[in-house]
Design a protein around this motif. Structure first.
Motif, mmCIF file in Angstrom:
data_model
loop_
_atom_site.group_PDB
_atom_site.id
_atom_site.type_symbol
_atom_site.label_atom_id
_atom_site.label_comp_id
_atom_site.label_asym_id
_atom_site.label_seq_id
_atom_site.Cartn_x
_atom_site.Cartn_y
_atom_site.Cartn_z
ATOM 1 N N TRP A 32 0.825 -1.214 0.000
ATOM 2 C CA TRP A 32 0.000 0.000 0.000
ATOM 3 C C TRP A 32 0.856 1.260 0.000
ATOM 4 O O TRP A 32 0.371 2.340 -0.313
ATOM 5 C CB TRP A 32 -0.932 0.019 1.210
ATOM 6 N N GLU A 33 2.117 1.140 0.355
ATOM 7 C CA GLU A 33 3.029 2.284 0.336
ATOM 8 C C GLU A 33 3.774 2.412 -0.985
ATOM 9 O O GLU A 33 4.440 3.433 -1.238
ATOM 10 C CB GLU A 33 4.047 2.189 1.473
ATOM 11 N N ASN A 34 3.691 1.396 -1.837
ATOM 12 C CA ASN A 34 4.428 1.394 -3.102
ATOM 13 C C ASN A 34 3.521 1.894 -4.233
ATOM 14 O O ASN A 34 2.710 1.147 -4.776
ATOM 15 C CB ASN A 34 4.938 -0.015 -3.415
ATOM 16 N N PHE A 35 3.638 3.187 -4.565
ATOM 17 C CA PHE A 35 2.804 3.777 -5.605
ATOM 18 C C PHE A 35 3.508 3.695 -6.958
ATOM 19 O O PHE A 35 4.730 3.883 -7.054
ATOM 20 C CB PHE A 35 2.491 5.237 -5.276
ATOM 21 N N LYS A 36 2.719 3.431 -7.993
ATOM 22 C CA LYS A 36 3.227 3.387 -9.358
ATOM 23 C C LYS A 36 2.341 4.251 -10.260
ATOM 24 O O LYS A 36 1.196 4.552 -9.918
ATOM 25 C CB LYS A 36 3.250 1.946 -9.879
ATOM 26 N N GLU A 37 2.898 4.625 -11.405
ATOM 27 C CA GLU A 37 2.152 5.411 -12.389
ATOM 28 C C GLU A 37 1.932 4.577 -13.642
ATOM 29 O O GLU A 37 2.866 3.932 -14.137
ATOM 30 C CB GLU A 37 2.906 6.698 -12.724
ATOM 31 N N ILE A 38 0.698 4.570 -14.126
ATOM 32 C CA ILE A 38 0.343 3.865 -15.354
ATOM 33 C C ILE A 38 -0.484 4.795 -16.223
ATOM 34 O O ILE A 38 -1.154 5.690 -15.725
ATOM 35 C CB ILE A 38 -0.423 2.558 -15.071
ATOM 36 N N THR A 39 -0.440 4.565 -17.533
ATOM 37 C CA THR A 39 -1.082 5.483 -18.487
ATOM 38 C C THR A 39 -2.023 4.724 -19.402
ATOM 39 O O THR A 39 -1.734 3.605 -19.835
ATOM 40 C CB THR A 39 -0.019 6.221 -19.316
ATOM 41 N N ALA A 40 -3.162 5.351 -19.700
ATOM 42 C CA ALA A 40 -4.146 4.787 -20.622
ATOM 43 C C ALA A 40 -4.518 5.850 -21.640
ATOM 44 O O ALA A 40 -4.368 7.047 -21.405
ATOM 45 C CB ALA A 40 -5.388 4.338 -19.850
ATOM 46 N N THR A 41 -5.022 5.412 -22.774
ATOM 47 C CA THR A 41 -5.539 6.351 -23.776
ATOM 48 C C THR A 41 -6.983 6.695 -23.451
ATOM 49 O O THR A 41 -7.679 5.978 -22.733
ATOM 50 C CB THR A 41 -5.465 5.748 -25.179
ATOM 51 N N ILE A 42 -7.450 7.820 -23.993
ATOM 52 C CA ILE A 42 -8.835 8.241 -23.775
ATOM 53 C C ILE A 42 -9.341 8.901 -25.041
ATOM 54 O O ILE A 42 -8.606 9.607 -25.744
ATOM 55 C CB ILE A 42 -8.949 9.200 -22.571
ATOM 56 N N ASN A 43 -10.610 8.635 -25.363
ATOM 57 C CA ASN A 43 -11.257 9.219 -26.533
ATOM 58 C C ASN A 43 -12.057 10.454 -26.140
ATOM 59 O O ASN A 43 -12.625 10.524 -25.049
ATOM 60 C CB ASN A 43 -12.201 8.195 -27.186
ATOM 61 N N ASN A 44 -12.116 11.417 -27.036
ATOM 62 C CA ASN A 44 -12.874 12.647 -26.799
ATOM 63 C C ASN A 44 -14.254 12.508 -27.429
ATOM 64 O O ASN A 44 -14.382 12.477 -28.652
ATOM 65 C CB ASN A 44 -12.135 13.849 -27.390
ATOM 66 N N PRO A 45 -15.328 12.437 -26.601
ATOM 67 C CA PRO A 45 -16.674 12.304 -27.168
ATOM 68 C C PRO A 45 -17.266 13.626 -27.622
ATOM 69 O O PRO A 45 -18.393 13.654 -28.122
ATOM 70 C CB PRO A 45 -17.472 11.728 -25.985
ATOM 71 N N GLY A 46 -16.526 14.733 -27.459
ATOM 72 C CA GLY A 46 -17.046 16.043 -27.834
ATOM 73 C C GLY A 46 -17.860 16.658 -26.713
ATOM 74 O O GLY A 46 -18.421 15.957 -25.860
ATOM 75 N N VAL A 47 -17.914 17.991 -26.681
ATOM 76 C CA VAL A 47 -18.564 18.803 -25.636
ATOM 77 C C VAL A 47 -18.125 18.325 -24.245
ATOM 78 O O VAL A 47 -17.284 17.440 -24.116
ATOM 79 C CB VAL A 47 -20.104 18.827 -25.771
ATOM 80 N N LYS A 48 -18.717 18.922 -23.232
ATOM 81 C CA LYS A 48 -18.303 18.570 -21.875
ATOM 82 C C LYS A 48 -19.184 17.458 -21.303
ATOM 83 O O LYS A 48 -20.375 17.382 -21.582
ATOM 84 C CB LYS A 48 -18.370 19.796 -20.964
ATOM 85 N N HIS A 49 -18.550 16.615 -20.495
ATOM 86 C CA HIS A 49 -19.262 15.498 -19.868
ATOM 87 C C HIS A 49 -18.773 15.321 -18.438
ATOM 88 O O HIS A 49 -17.628 15.644 -18.114
ATOM 89 C CB HIS A 49 -19.018 14.191 -20.628
#
Length: 781
Positions: free
Chosen positions: A738-755
């Protein structure tokens, strides 16, 4: 007077100057049959000494017991501001008014006491048997019933038992020190005469040490079984009676003994005890539920508690009075009226000024039918003729079984429907009323204005940048304010107002997202001030007991060390800069929060320049370089139209930019997670957090910082609901600790306008099994 109906006597506790000499008088006057006070009828019952140069602790109370004895509470008449919030026992030469041993700790002085006397018909008084000191005891005053009081500002006597109750306003220190304990307020109960300890003890007989104000050397703790008063200013006995404990005691910070007391500034007020009289014919008397309850209240914290006592009048527990309905504005006195209602005198918001919200209120009990609540909930209120409005309402009744009837009024037309439809055929401003009546015939009304003949302008802030975030390295934000108005047609550019502001830190979980009108001054420091007791002693532009915030800002303008120094002063308390009154300590505040309060105050100026921007341009983003993750830029725009056929209307809109790295605990909504100071934890299967109204323009990736002991799972990002369309998916693996933090990355699509974005965590595991902790998520290009 208890026999007022026959003798018309009334008693005053006041400060008088006669022949150049000032004393405090307990005086009796006569009220004539036509309710006129006769000044010539004054009989001075008893005099109390006062040192006039002292402005502190010279108030008090008067109360009667069942035997028609008069009780008088008096303050210690001692300057508290130079004792660092501890015991004022300064024995240096010419320090008379800085030493409470001469008053509260002096058996031969009437100050810092509760006195008990019996007024006689001729204006004299006798001393009842059984006070603290028998008549004729050397170096004592026989009038003393209770000694060792600091500031027993509000006192009450139970007319059934003759037990005395009072609130004791305590010293100011927020922390324990070499001289002794921190400050506490107390609620005291005296079933019999006694010494309640001041200035040698506080709270549950926590002792102070003997202290030399010249050398600052500390001695031994005072003896609770009989403190020695060796002061050069003492004219009474050297060995004092044993100190008695209070019934309730509480410091500035939360207390484990009495957690309901809360935290913050303190100003204890005591009494009365309520006695329910079943034979009293009154429709408003407080009910039998509160029979024999002691009522105590705090001027600073704006609460009232009912204290429950056992058959021996010992403390059992307390409960809030009118917890949801009480609108207390610094209660300063409570009395029970002859009809069994409560009368409360409220001082108003700020100490030391004539408050516009000061008032006398009566609290009645409504034990029968409760009135309904009328509430119009119509959203469409502005349009052009013919204007069809679908009226709606959310009226209700606290008595659930009551059937309600409705009566709407439009231009003289009535409707009994719950949610009627009405068309306004001509332009104008119309007042529509809704009258709601319950089964008992009790009615209330609500009113709404319908404006026909104009429509609101449309104001939009367009940008090619992302409209939700600012990013590392970003130096500018381009904007173009577009305005449309049906009635105006051509837009007057002079009426388009554009401005920007930077807030270094907003209050957590305060949603400032989206196209909306927001206050550019709504920051974390301001929110802390609003929640605290600061406004009891300070105003923005005017002096009360403390300096105006604008004057503080002027004094410390350009002082690089002011934030740290003043933040520390807020926490520890202190005085001497703005006069003799000391500021209360606030030990419950962290240094970080106290600094935010100082930053807010120092940013205040008497006249803040309103710098307007052109309708189109680029705003420099330069303030966030040293800011934390709760910083915001606010770009606002407004337009006031020409009025159409009725009146001008204004539309305000704003864009709020937040850092692209969003702390998970700063989410706008959560499900089944623990929101901690620096992360969200104990995340289970189907848990989520939500960010409101997010623009994904230019965003291509999400980076998470997380920790998971031994579970793998999935993070999916949904739009507009926890099961809405998915715009990003990421599988995560355990990090081993629980003390060992890691960073991971994912892609994301833009659906347009705000959500609204819902970050949902899934894995088929047993219920209440922690999957992971999340520190932050960063939106990247």
């Amino acid at each position: 007077d208890p026999d007022f109906r026959s003798n018309n006597f009334i008693y005053f506790f006041y400060t008088a100057e006669i022949n150049g000499k000032t004393k405090q008088h307990i005086s009796r006057f006569v009220i004539s049959k036509n309710n006129v006070l006769d000044p010539a009828s004054e009989k001075i019952i008893i005099e109390i000494p006062i040192e006039l140069e002292v402005s502190a602790h010279t108030g008090g109370s008067l109360a009667w017991d069942r035997n028609k004895n008069l009780f008088i509470s008096t303050g210690d008449n001692t300057v508290p501001f130079e004792s660092d919030g501890f015991a004022p026992i300064d024995n240096r030469p010419n320090r008379l008014t800085f030493n409470a041993e001469r008053s509260a700790g002096n058996t031969n002085d009437l100050r810092g006491k509760i006195l008990r006397i019996h007024p006689e018909a001729d204006g004299s008084y006798t001393v009842p048997e059984g006070n603290l000191f028998a008549k004729g005891t050397p170096n004592t005053k026989p009038e003393i019933y209770v000694m060792g009081c600091r500031n027993p500002y509000r006192m009450s006597v139970d007319t059934a038992t003759s037990i005395v109750y009072w609130g004791e306003v305590g010293p100011d220190s927020g922390t324990d020190g070499v001289q002794g304990p921190r400050g506490y307020d107390e609620f005291n109960q005296a079933k019999k005469p006694g010494n309640y300890g001041w200035p040698y003890f506080v709270a549950d007989n926590k002792p102070y040490k003997a202290y030399d104000f010249a050398t600052r050397a500390t001695g031994v703790f005072f003896d609770v079984n009989g403190a020695q008063n060796n002061s050069v200013y003492n004219t009474g006995a050297k060995i004092l009676p044993p100190a008695q404990k209070p019934m309730v005691w509480y410091p500035y910070a939360p207390t484990a003994e009495f957690p309901l007391m809360g935290q913050g500034g303190r100003c204890a007020m005591g009494g009365p005890v309520y006695h329910y009289n079943p034979a009293l014919k009154s429709n408003t008397k407080i009910p039998a539920y509160y029979d024999k309850a002691l009522f105590m209240y705090d001027w600073m914290r704006n609460w009232v508690f009912a204290v429950r006592l056992d058959e021996k009048q010992n403390y059992r527990y307390m409960e809030p009075f009118m917890e949801t309905n009480g609108d207390f504005r610094r209660p300063i006195d409570i009395e029970v009226g002859p009809e069994g209602s409560f009368y409360m005198l409220e001082y108003g918001s700020v100490y030391g000024i004539d408050n516009v919200d000061a008032r006398l209120v009566r609290i009645d009990y409504n034990g029968g039918n409760r009135a309904p609540v009328a509430k119009i909930d119509t959203r469409d209120t502005i349009g052009v003729a013919p204007y069809k409005v679908n009226f709606s309402q959310k009226s209700f009744d606290y008595d659930d079984e009551d059937k309600l009837t409705y009566e709407w009024h439009f231009e003289g037309v009535k409707s009994a429907e719950q949610n009627p439809v009405y068309t306004f055929k001509s332009n104008g401003i119309y007042e529509v009323t809704l009258k709601v009546t319950d089964a008992a015939g009790t009615s209330v009304t609500d009113t709404i204005s319908i404006k026909v003949g104009n429509t609101l302008p449309q104001v939009t802030i367009n940008t090619t940048n992302n409209s939700s975030f600012f990013f590392p390295g970003q130096t500018g934000f381009n904007y173009d304010v577009e305005v449309k108005d049906k009635e105006d047609g051509t837009i007057d550019p002079k009426k388009v107002k554009v401005a920007s502001d930077f807030i270094a830190r907003v209050e957590r979980n305060t949603n400032l997202a989206g196209h909306q009108a927001v206050s550019p001054t709504y920051n974390y420091g301001k929110a802390l001030v609003a929640k605290s007791d600061c406004k009891a002693c300070h105003q923005i532009n005017a002096i009360s007991v403390g300096p105006a915030f604008v004057d503080v800002a002027k004094r410390y303008a350009g002082d690089k060390n002011a934030v740290t120094r003043l933040a520390n002063k807020i926490i520890t308390g202190g005085g001497g800069v703005w006069g003799e009154h000391a500021m209360s300590a606030h030990p419950q505040l962290s240094m970080d929060d106290a600094s935010e309060i100082v930053n807010y105050i120092l940013a205040i100026s008497a006249k803040k320049a309103n710098v307007l921007l052109p309708q189109k341009g680029t705003i420099a983003l330069k303030d966030h370089v040293a800011a934390n993750t709760r910083a915001r830029y606010i770009i606002s725009a407004s337009y006031t139209d020409k009025g159409g056929a009725i009146t001008p209307l204004t539309t305000n809109t704003s864009l709020v930019l937040r850092p692209a790295k969003v702390q998970a605990e700063d989410g706008d909504a959560f499900l089944d997670v623990d929101v901690l100071e620096n992360l969200i934890g104990t995340i289970n299967n189907r848990s989520y957090f939500m960010l409101k109204s997010i623009d994904l323009n230019g965003i291509t990736k999400l980076t998470y910082r997380y920790a998971s002991l031994d579970k793998a799972g999935t993070i999916t990002v949904h739009t507009d609901s926890h099961n809405g369309p998915v715009v990003s998916t990421l599988n995560f693996e355990p990090t081993g600790s629980w003390e060992n933090f890691k960073e991971i990355t994912a892609t994301i699509n833009n659906p347009g306008v705000k959500h609204d974005l819902y970050f949902v965590f899934t894995k088929k595991v047993k219920p209440n099994t922690a999957l992971l902790d999340v520190d932050w998520v960063e939106f990247g290009k």
